[in-house]
Scaffold this active site. Structure first.
Site, short mmCIF file in Angstrom:
data_model
loop_
_atom_site.label_atom_id
_atom_site.label_comp_id
_atom_site.label_asym_id
_atom_site.label_seq_id
_atom_site.Cartn_x
_atom_site.Cartn_y
_atom_site.Cartn_z
N CYS A 25 0.81 -1.23 0.00
CA CYS A 25 0.00 0.00 0.00
C CYS A 25 0.84 1.27 0.00
O CYS A 25 0.30 2.38 -0.02
CB CYS A 25 -0.98 0.00 1.17
SG CYS A 25 -2.25 -1.27 0.99
N HIS A 75 -12.75 9.67 -7.75
CA HIS A 75 -11.77 9.65 -8.84
C HIS A 75 -10.63 10.63 -8.62
O HIS A 75 -10.08 11.21 -9.57
CB HIS A 75 -12.45 9.88 -10.19
CG HIS A 75 -13.20 8.67 -10.65
ND1 HIS A 75 -14.45 8.36 -10.19
CD2 HIS A 75 -12.84 7.67 -11.49
CE1 HIS A 75 -14.86 7.23 -10.74
NE2 HIS A 75 -13.89 6.77 -11.53
N GLU A 136 -13.43 -0.22 2.55
CA GLU A 136 -12.35 -0.10 1.58
C GLU A 136 -12.43 -1.25 0.58
O GLU A 136 -12.13 -1.09 -0.59
CB GLU A 136 -11.01 -0.11 2.32
CG GLU A 136 -9.83 0.20 1.44
CD GLU A 136 -8.56 0.37 2.24
OE1 GLU A 136 -8.37 1.44 2.85
OE2 GLU A 136 -7.75 -0.57 2.24
#
Length: 150
Positions: A25, A75, A136
């Protein structure tokens, strides 16, 4: 009069990277987030009021969450402003991409804390944010409860 909780779910796509993290991550990657927003209050009891019987119109709640969270984060690429990716962030911004720099590590835990602050300050009088749930992935989520944060 009864206190009633109502919940509306929102979805948005966001990319992020965890600065200094020791796993995958640390790289820029994305998620399809689902955010459940639960508010509570007393239903409007005035029969002359256009929203009689409602705690809050789902459309009004949608406007608040859309403006404060979805329109900002959907986005977009979310990065800690102390990231070494800052040059990349600037390049992305220059080429027309949405980049949001935050003062925290953009984990689900810190994001949900930020969302709670943004949403709770915009709710109408008499209305309170009860909880948030930020998924998530289908199997990983963070939760925030007002009662835990008194």
């Amino acid at each position: 009069m009864s206190k009633i909780r109502i919940t509306k779910q929102f979805t948005f796509e966001t990319a992020h990277a965890l600065y200094g993290y020791d796993g995958k991550c640390k790289n820029i990657h994305g998620h399809s987030y689902k955010l459940d927003v639960t508010v509570f209050g007393e239903p409007i009891n005035d029969s002359d009021h256009v929203k009689c019987g409602m705690v809050i119109d789902f459309g009004d709640l949608k406007q608040i969450v859309k403006k404060e969270v979805v329109d900002v984060w959907d986005h977009a690429i979310i990065l800690n402003r102390n990231t070494p990716h800052i040059e990349l962030a600037e390049q992305l911004k220059t080429s027309g991409n949405d980049v949001v720099l935050v003062d925290y590590q953009p984990t689900s835990e810190k994001m949900i804390e930020d969302f709670a602050e943004r949403i709770s300050t915009k709710l109408p009088d008499g209305m309170q944010l009860f909880s948030l749930k930020l998924r998530e992935t289908e199997t990983a989520f963070a939760e925030w409860f007002a009662s835990d944060n008194v």
